[in-house]
Design a protein around this motif. Structure first.
Motif, PDB file in Angstrom:
ATOM      1  N   ASP A  16      -8.945  20.122   0.210  1.00  0.00           N
ATOM      2  CA  ASP A  16     -10.036  21.095   0.162  1.00  0.00           C
ATOM      3  C   ASP A  16     -11.135  20.781   1.173  1.00  0.00           C
ATOM      4  OD1 ASP A  16      -8.822  22.548  -1.853  1.00  0.00           O
ATOM      5  OD2 ASP A  16      -9.831  21.439  -3.465  1.00  0.00           O
ATOM      6  N   HIS A  17     -11.155  19.566   1.700  1.00  0.00           N
ATOM      7  CA  HIS A  17     -12.179  19.215   2.682  1.00  0.00           C
ATOM      8  C   HIS A  17     -11.915  19.956   3.990  1.00  0.00           C
ATOM      9  CE1 HIS A  17     -14.139  16.175   0.282  1.00  0.00           C
ATOM     10  NE2 HIS A  17     -12.990  15.568   0.066  1.00  0.00           N
ATOM     11  N   TYR A  18     -12.988  20.406   4.619  1.00  0.00           N
ATOM     12  CA  TYR A  18     -12.826  21.237   5.813  1.00  0.00           C
ATOM     13  C   TYR A  18     -12.372  20.425   7.019  1.00  0.00           C
ATOM     14  CZ  TYR A  18     -14.765  24.998   3.090  1.00  0.00           C
ATOM     15  OH  TYR A  18     -14.941  25.944   2.116  1.00  0.00           O
ATOM     16  N   SER A  19     -12.690  19.145   7.049  1.00  0.00           N
ATOM     17  CA  SER A  19     -12.150  18.320   8.133  1.00  0.00           C
ATOM     18  C   SER A  19     -10.628  18.220   8.015  1.00  0.00           C
ATOM     19  CB  SER A  19     -12.783  16.927   8.117  1.00  0.00           C
ATOM     20  OG  SER A  19     -12.598  16.287   6.871  1.00  0.00           O
ATOM     21  N   ILE A  20     -10.122  18.185   6.784  1.00  0.00           N
ATOM     22  CA  ILE A  20      -8.670  18.178   6.570  1.00  0.00           C
ATOM     23  C   ILE A  20      -8.077  19.531   6.966  1.00  0.00           C
ATOM     24  CG2 ILE A  20      -6.819  17.798   4.907  1.00  0.00           C
ATOM     25  CD1 ILE A  20      -8.477  15.330   5.471  1.00  0.00           C
ATOM     26  N   LYS A  21      -8.776  20.597   6.651  1.00  0.00           N
ATOM     27  CA  LYS A  21      -8.304  21.928   7.053  1.00  0.00           C
ATOM     28  C   LYS A  21      -8.233  22.040   8.577  1.00  0.00           C
ATOM     29  CE  LYS A  21     -10.252  24.265   2.969  1.00  0.00           C
ATOM     30  NZ  LYS A  21      -8.998  24.684   2.321  1.00  0.00           N
ATOM     31  N   LEU A  22      -9.214  21.476   9.270  1.00  0.00           N
ATOM     32  CA  LEU A  22      -9.176  21.474  10.732  1.00  0.00           C
ATOM     33  C   LEU A  22      -7.976  20.678  11.240  1.00  0.00           C
ATOM     34  CD1 LEU A  22     -12.949  20.943  11.637  1.00  0.00           C
ATOM     35  CD2 LEU A  22     -11.610  23.038  11.914  1.00  0.00           C
ATOM     36  N   GLN A  23      -7.732  19.548  10.602  1.00  0.00           N
ATOM     37  CA  GLN A  23      -6.577  18.741  10.987  1.00  0.00           C
ATOM     38  C   GLN A  23      -5.286  19.530  10.802  1.00  0.00           C
ATOM     39  OE1 GLN A  23      -6.193  14.458   9.783  1.00  0.00           O
ATOM     40  NE2 GLN A  23      -4.496  15.228   8.561  1.00  0.00           N
ATOM     41  N   GLN A  24      -5.178  20.260   9.707  1.00  0.00           N
ATOM     42  CA  GLN A  24      -3.970  21.048   9.465  1.00  0.00           C
ATOM     43  C   GLN A  24      -3.821  22.171  10.490  1.00  0.00           C
ATOM     44  OE1 GLN A  24      -1.550  20.187   7.370  1.00  0.00           O
ATOM     45  NE2 GLN A  24      -2.833  18.391   6.956  1.00  0.00           N
ATOM     46  N   LEU A  25      -4.938  22.776  10.886  1.00  0.00           N
ATOM     47  CA  LEU A  25      -4.883  23.793  11.942  1.00  0.00           C
ATOM     48  C   LEU A  25      -4.363  23.197  13.242  1.00  0.00           C
ATOM     49  CD1 LEU A  25      -8.237  25.757  11.401  1.00  0.00           C
ATOM     50  CD2 LEU A  25      -5.902  26.616  11.020  1.00  0.00           C
ATOM     51  N   PHE A  26      -4.836  21.996  13.557  1.00  0.00           N
ATOM     52  CA  PHE A  26      -4.370  21.333  14.771  1.00  0.00           C
ATOM     53  C   PHE A  26      -2.875  21.047  14.687  1.00  0.00           C
ATOM     54  CE2 PHE A  26      -3.219  17.733  17.337  1.00  0.00           C
ATOM     55  CZ  PHE A  26      -3.847  17.976  18.547  1.00  0.00           C
ATOM     56  N   LEU A  27      -2.433  20.498  13.558  1.00  0.00           N
ATOM     57  CA  LEU A  27      -1.017  20.165  13.399  1.00  0.00           C
ATOM     58  C   LEU A  27      -0.133  21.403  13.498  1.00  0.00           C
ATOM     59  CD1 LEU A  27      -1.205  17.516  10.539  1.00  0.00           C
ATOM     60  CD2 LEU A  27      -0.380  17.138  12.870  1.00  0.00           C
ATOM     61  N   LYS A  28      -0.589  22.501  12.936  1.00  0.00           N
ATOM     62  CA  LYS A  28       0.184  23.748  13.017  1.00  0.00           C
ATOM     63  C   LYS A  28       0.331  24.192  14.467  1.00  0.00           C
ATOM     64  CE  LYS A  28       0.424  28.459  11.164  1.00  0.00           C
ATOM     65  NZ  LYS A  28      -0.213  29.460  10.261  1.00  0.00           N
ATOM     66  N   LYS A  29      -0.759  24.138  15.225  1.00  0.00           N
ATOM     67  CA  LYS A  29      -0.689  24.513  16.633  1.00  0.00           C
ATOM     68  C   LYS A  29       0.217  23.564  17.399  1.00  0.00           C
ATOM     69  CE  LYS A  29      -3.859  26.129  19.125  1.00  0.00           C
ATOM     70  NZ  LYS A  29      -3.245  27.450  19.283  1.00  0.00           N
ATOM     71  N   PHE A  30       0.129  22.281  17.087  1.00  0.00           N
ATOM     72  CA  PHE A  30       0.964  21.289  17.767  1.00  0.00           C
ATOM     73  C   PHE A  30       2.442  21.566  17.519  1.00  0.00           C
ATOM     74  CE2 PHE A  30       3.283  17.376  18.271  1.00  0.00           C
ATOM     75  CZ  PHE A  30       2.725  16.801  19.400  1.00  0.00           C
ATOM     76  N   GLN A  31       2.792  21.838  16.269  1.00  0.00           N
ATOM     77  CA  GLN A  31       4.188  22.074  15.924  1.00  0.00           C
ATOM     78  C   GLN A  31       4.744  23.324  16.612  1.00  0.00           C
ATOM     79  OE1 GLN A  31       3.748  22.099  11.685  1.00  0.00           O
ATOM     80  NE2 GLN A  31       3.582  19.863  11.562  1.00  0.00           N
ATOM     81  N   ILE A  32       3.897  24.326  16.780  1.00  0.00           N
ATOM     82  CA  ILE A  32       4.329  25.533  17.480  1.00  0.00           C
ATOM     83  C   ILE A  32       4.492  25.263  18.972  1.00  0.00           C
ATOM     84  CG2 ILE A  32       3.624  27.863  18.156  1.00  0.00           C
ATOM     85  CD1 ILE A  32       2.261  28.109  15.424  1.00  0.00           C
ATOM     86  N   ALA A  33       3.543  24.534  19.537  1.00  0.00           N
ATOM     87  CA  ALA A  33       3.568  24.266  20.974  1.00  0.00           C
ATOM     88  C   ALA A  33       4.646  23.252  21.347  1.00  0.00           C
ATOM     89  CB  ALA A  33       2.198  23.785  21.439  1.00  0.00           C
ATOM     90  N   PHE A  34       4.865  22.272  20.478  1.00  0.00           N
ATOM     91  CA  PHE A  34       5.815  21.192  20.773  1.00  0.00           C
ATOM     92  C   PHE A  34       6.754  20.981  19.587  1.00  0.00           C
ATOM     93  CE2 PHE A  34       1.631  20.170  22.692  1.00  0.00           C
ATOM     94  CZ  PHE A  34       1.962  20.331  24.035  1.00  0.00           C
TER      95      PHE A  34
END
Length: 214
Positions: A16-34
């Motif tokens: 629920d922490h927003y820093s964790i949500k940001l991390q998940q957004l980054f990971l999602k973009k990473f998985q799509i890109a690579f």
């Protein structure tokens, strides 16, 4: 090109922490890109991080300078320090996911920096001053969540020491090519819609992500 995510959220298991949500957004973009690549992730609050104290790093470095043999506990602490340095240096993309605590980095993040900001490892001293050694296309990105807004050029703006501190460490001292920040801010103010704040953070991440992997 290897990516290391440094999670500096004390409550890192709580999605629920927003820093964790940001991390998940980054990971999602990473998985799509690579899709065929992975990232390495460390949770600082789930690790033993040596501290700059006389019974840990400061005392160890003093003993080494005097050529005094370390005891078994000191050897273990020093090995942890060396492993952190080598792990850090082996990743050319560093992502820090963190809340803003009292206008600065979290305490474990400070301990981590104290472990990797080491002369002859990530910087060196010269007659003209310190020179960064992390100059081979290294980049860092801070994913920061904060309760207040720090980009309005008001009294809060100069109090946001976290970005200034980390950017100074990474760019000015260690020689990173680029330091960027993606903010989810104003999350505890009545004037900000949280969904809009996260949408803005996602848009900012879209822009910075492409630059990050150039």
């Amino acid at each position: 090109m290897k990516t290391l995510i440094i999670n500096a959220q004390p409550d890192f298991r709580n999605g629920d922490h927003y820093s964790i949500k940001l991390q998940q957004l980054f990971l999602k973009k990473f998985q799509i890109a690579f899709p065929n690549e992975t990232v390495d992730l460390i949770n600082l609050y789930d690790m033993e991080i040596p501290q700059l104290t006389t019974d840990q790093l400061l005392g160890i470095w003093e003993k080494q300078a005097k050529h005094i043999t370390l005891n078994d506990e000191e050897k273990q602490i020093f090995q942890i320090n060396q492993d952190l340095i080598q792990q850090f240096k082996s990743h050319h993309r560093i992502v820090i996911a963190s809340p803003l605590h009292n206008f600065n980095v979290t305490s474990k993040m400070k301990d981590y920096i104290d472990n990797i900001l080491v002369a002859h490892e990530t910087f060196k001293y010269t007659a003209a001053g310190s020179v960064g050694l992390m100059t081979d296309n290294y980049k860092a990105m801070l994913l920061q969540a904060s309760g207040s807004i720090y980009t309005n050029n008001d009294r809060y703006t100069p109090l946001e020491f976290s970005r200034m501190y980390l950017q100074g460490i990474f760019e000015e001292l260690m020689g990173f090519d680029k330091f960027s920040i993606v903010r989810a801010q104003g999350l505890q103010t009545n004037s900000i819609d949280v969904n809009e704040a996260m949408a803005q953070a996602k848009n900012d991440l879209d822009v910075e992500f492409n630059k990050f992997y150039e």
